[in-house]
Design a protein around this motif. Structure first.
Motif, short mmCIF file in Angstrom:
data_model
loop_
_atom_site.label_atom_id
_atom_site.label_comp_id
_atom_site.label_asym_id
_atom_site.label_seq_id
_atom_site.Cartn_x
_atom_site.Cartn_y
_atom_site.Cartn_z
N ASP A 7 63.29 7.38 47.34
CA ASP A 7 63.54 8.56 46.50
C ASP A 7 63.55 9.82 47.36
O ASP A 7 64.30 10.76 47.11
CB ASP A 7 62.46 8.69 45.42
N LEU A 8 62.68 9.83 48.40
CA LEU A 8 62.56 11.00 49.28
C LEU A 8 62.35 10.54 50.71
O LEU A 8 61.50 9.68 50.98
CB LEU A 8 61.38 11.88 48.86
N ILE A 9 63.13 11.10 51.62
CA ILE A 9 62.86 10.97 53.05
C ILE A 9 62.57 12.36 53.58
O ILE A 9 63.34 13.30 53.35
CB ILE A 9 64.05 10.35 53.81
N THR A 10 61.45 12.49 54.28
CA THR A 10 61.06 13.76 54.89
C THR A 10 61.22 13.65 56.39
O THR A 10 60.71 12.71 57.01
CB THR A 10 59.61 14.11 54.55
N ALA A 118 73.06 11.13 59.07
CA ALA A 118 74.39 10.54 59.20
C ALA A 118 75.31 11.08 58.11
O ALA A 118 76.50 11.29 58.34
CB ALA A 118 74.31 9.02 59.13
N ASP A 119 74.75 11.25 56.93
CA ASP A 119 75.45 11.91 55.83
C ASP A 119 74.38 12.50 54.91
O ASP A 119 73.19 12.48 55.25
CB ASP A 119 76.39 10.95 55.08
N ALA A 120 74.77 13.02 53.78
CA ALA A 120 73.83 13.75 52.93
C ALA A 120 72.71 12.88 52.38
O ALA A 120 71.69 13.40 51.91
CB ALA A 120 74.58 14.41 51.78
N HIS A 121 72.88 11.56 52.43
CA HIS A 121 71.85 10.66 51.89
C HIS A 121 71.35 9.64 52.90
O HIS A 121 70.53 8.79 52.54
CB HIS A 121 72.41 9.91 50.66
N THR A 122 71.81 9.71 54.15
CA THR A 122 71.47 8.69 55.13
C THR A 122 70.87 9.30 56.39
O THR A 122 71.41 10.26 56.94
CB THR A 122 72.71 7.87 55.52
N VAL A 123 69.75 8.72 56.82
CA VAL A 123 69.07 9.16 58.03
C VAL A 123 69.06 8.02 59.04
O VAL A 123 68.72 6.88 58.70
CB VAL A 123 67.61 9.60 57.73
N LEU A 124 69.43 8.33 60.27
CA LEU A 124 69.39 7.35 61.36
C LEU A 124 68.09 7.53 62.14
O LEU A 124 67.74 8.64 62.54
CB LEU A 124 70.58 7.54 62.29
N VAL A 125 67.40 6.40 62.38
CA VAL A 125 66.21 6.39 63.23
C VAL A 125 66.41 5.25 64.22
O VAL A 125 66.19 4.08 63.89
CB VAL A 125 64.91 6.17 62.43
N GLY A 126 66.89 5.58 65.41
CA GLY A 126 67.27 4.53 66.34
C GLY A 126 68.42 3.73 65.76
O GLY A 126 69.46 4.28 65.40
N GLU A 127 68.22 2.42 65.65
CA GLU A 127 69.25 1.54 65.09
C GLU A 127 69.14 1.42 63.58
O GLU A 127 69.99 0.77 62.94
CB GLU A 127 69.13 0.15 65.73
N ARG A 128 68.11 2.00 62.99
CA ARG A 128 67.88 1.86 61.55
C ARG A 128 68.66 2.91 60.76
O ARG A 128 68.82 4.04 61.21
CB ARG A 128 66.39 1.97 61.23
N ARG A 129 69.11 2.51 59.59
CA ARG A 129 69.76 3.42 58.65
C ARG A 129 68.92 3.42 57.38
O ARG A 129 68.76 2.38 56.73
CB ARG A 129 71.19 2.98 58.34
N LEU A 130 68.39 4.58 57.04
CA LEU A 130 67.56 4.72 55.85
C LEU A 130 68.25 5.68 54.90
O LEU A 130 68.77 6.72 55.32
CB LEU A 130 66.17 5.26 56.21
N ILE A 135 66.46 14.48 50.48
CA ILE A 135 66.01 14.62 51.87
C ILE A 135 65.37 15.99 52.05
O ILE A 135 65.91 17.00 51.59
CB ILE A 135 67.18 14.43 52.85
N LEU A 136 64.21 16.00 52.69
CA LEU A 136 63.49 17.25 52.98
C LEU A 136 63.41 17.43 54.48
O LEU A 136 62.94 16.55 55.21
CB LEU A 136 62.08 17.21 52.39
N ILE A 137 63.86 18.58 54.95
CA ILE A 137 63.77 18.91 56.38
C ILE A 137 62.52 19.75 56.59
O ILE A 137 62.37 20.83 56.02
CB ILE A 137 65.01 19.68 56.84
N ALA A 138 61.60 19.24 57.39
CA ALA A 138 60.33 19.93 57.65
C ALA A 138 59.96 19.75 59.11
O ALA A 138 58.85 19.34 59.45
CB ALA A 138 59.24 19.40 56.73
#
Length: 450
Positions: A7-10, A118-130, A135-138
């Motif tokens: 629901d939320l990635i920070t 990567a896009d408005a709903h996707t975060v890349l962490v190394g090889e992982r796509r979450l 999304i909250l930028i802090a």
């Protein structure tokens, strides 16, 4: 309906990110927080907390010196910088463990690594796509260094917290919180400190009288303050470094610390890829509710460069959770936010400066008191406290409270509550002081400054 991993990635597990993530998880949301360094962020790991521990350590020099006037004889007192740094690091490790446990106990997944959009709903962490609905930028801020010859020889506050040994001579460049606080720490521990700033006085933005009073007291303690001065270059020398100034003088130093400001830590996050607006300084642009121009992406804390204080980031985070997830649109109230500089002596403030009050209200009443604290009498310490009240004569409301002196930050917290409640000078006057204390002076000042 699109299914997301969370629901939320920070992005960022500093003060704002941790608070927002924890509160959202406690509402039953699935939350992940991504951190590339240490959980706790700048304040806990590289700023407020370790710096305050060093302030405490350095202030024992005053306590030991002052104790002689109160009948104590302390033989063989010795200071070990390495022991203080080791103790500070042990406390930071403990706090990092505590923060991690709080997040886990709240149901937040901590993901180690650097997160990029990567896009408005996707975060890349190394090889992982979450992916996440929100999304909250802090990601906070970072030290900013000017481009001058030899800047590679300078350190920032990050490195100053972990020095292996104390220098004998130190140049600190800057006149803000960080510069002034480190000047106090190292000066108290016997380092010859030269403070170089381009402005006419330290702590731009604070009340003029408070700035002048603190500068005087720092100079009495031996800090060499060079105002209206800029560094042209830094050169390595046989004995350390030569710091070349714009007045053609050269200051020799064993260490050069740059504390000329911090920049929003927004570069490399992929913001441009998804169209999140940033200003010319790299700050993420948000509305009053901390929402960016991309509907599902929000930002709080120093990365927005609004009011860069840890408690403000925490309150912005709480307002974000209420707005985004609880249906209670909440904007952070930036009026009468108290602040403190843990200088030596400390400076604390809440409300408007005299200049700001005159610009907003026109004529104002000003009450100022300068006195020698009781402790300094027997200690024979030549240091004076300043207290200042600014009052709107039309409403009698107290607009600002400013103090330079021992315990100022602790005293100011209570007066911040009073200003938030709209206290008047008559109510200050009607309050019985606690005697004998320094704080009672704030409720016993009767004579206006003409």
């Amino acid at each position: 309906m699109t299914a997301y991993d969370y629901d939320l990635i920070t992005l960022g597990a500093g003060s704002g990110g941790v608070r927002a993530s924890r509160l959202a998880a406690q509402l039953g949301l699935k939350v992940a927080v991504i951190e590339e360094s240490r959980v706790g962020g700048t304040c806990v790991m590289r700023g407020c907390v370790p710096k305050k521990l060093l302030v405490y350590g350095s202030r024992f020099a005053d306590d030991l010196a002052d104790s002689l006037g109160f009948g104590w004889s302390i033989e063989g007192a010795d200071f070990d910088w390495a022991r203080l740094v080791a103790a500070k690091n042990a406390e930071l490790n403990r706090l990092e463990t505590v923060y991690g446990r709080i997040l886990r106990d709240s149901g937040v997944q901590v993901v180690e690594g650097r997160g990029t959009l990567a896009d408005a709903h996707t975060v890349l962490v190394g090889e992982r796509r979450l992916s996440a609905a929100t999304i909250l930028i802090a990601t906070g801020g970072r030290p900013s260094l000017p481009k001058i010859p030899g800047i590679q020889f300078a350190v920032t506050s990050n490195e100053a917290l972990d020095l292996m040994q104390l220098p004998e001579r130190m140049v600190i460049v800057g006149g803000g919180y960080i510069a002034v606080e480190f000047a106090g720490i190292f000066n108290s521990l016997g380092v010859a400190v030269t403070l170089i700033l381009r402005g006419d006085a330290i702590l731009r933005g604070f009340d003029h009288d408070a700035r002048m009073a603190l500068g005087e007291e720092m100079a009495k303690r031996g800090v060499d303050i060079r105002a209206k001065t800029q560094v042209q270059s830094i050169e390595r020398s046989k004995s350390g470094y030569d710091v070349h100034l714009d007045d053609d003088e050269v200051v020799e130093a064993d260490l050069v610390l740059y504390a000329t400001g911090r920049a929003p830590n927004s570069a490399g996050l992929g913001l441009e890829r998804v169209g999140v607006a940033v200003n010319a300084h790299g700050a993420v642009e948000v509305d009053a509710y901390s929402r960016t121009n991309v509907e599902n992406i929000w930002a709080v804390g120093d990365v927005t460069d609004r009011m860069n204080l840890t408690p403000v980031a925490i309150n912005e985070a709480m307002a974000f959770v209420r707005t985004a997830f609880q249906g209670q649109p909440t904007a952070m109230d930036y009026d009468n936010v108290p602040s403190a500089v843990f200088s030596q002596p400390p400076l604390a403030s809440v409300g408007l400066t005299e200049d700001a009050a005159r610009k907003r209200h026109g004529a104002v009443d000003v009450y100022v008191s300068r006195f020698r604290p009781m402790r300094n009498t027997l200690a024979e310490r030549d240091e004076r406290t300043l207290m200042k009240l600014i009052v709107d004569p039309a409403s009698d409301r107290v607009l600002g409270v400013h103090m330079v002196g021992p315990d100022g930050p602790e005293i100011m917290q209570g007066f911040a509550v009073a200003l938030k409640c709209g206290a008047t000078k008559a109510q200050f006057d009607a309050t019985v002081g606690i005697h004998p204390t320094a704080a009672e002076e704030l409720v016993t000042m009767r004579d206006k400054r003409l």
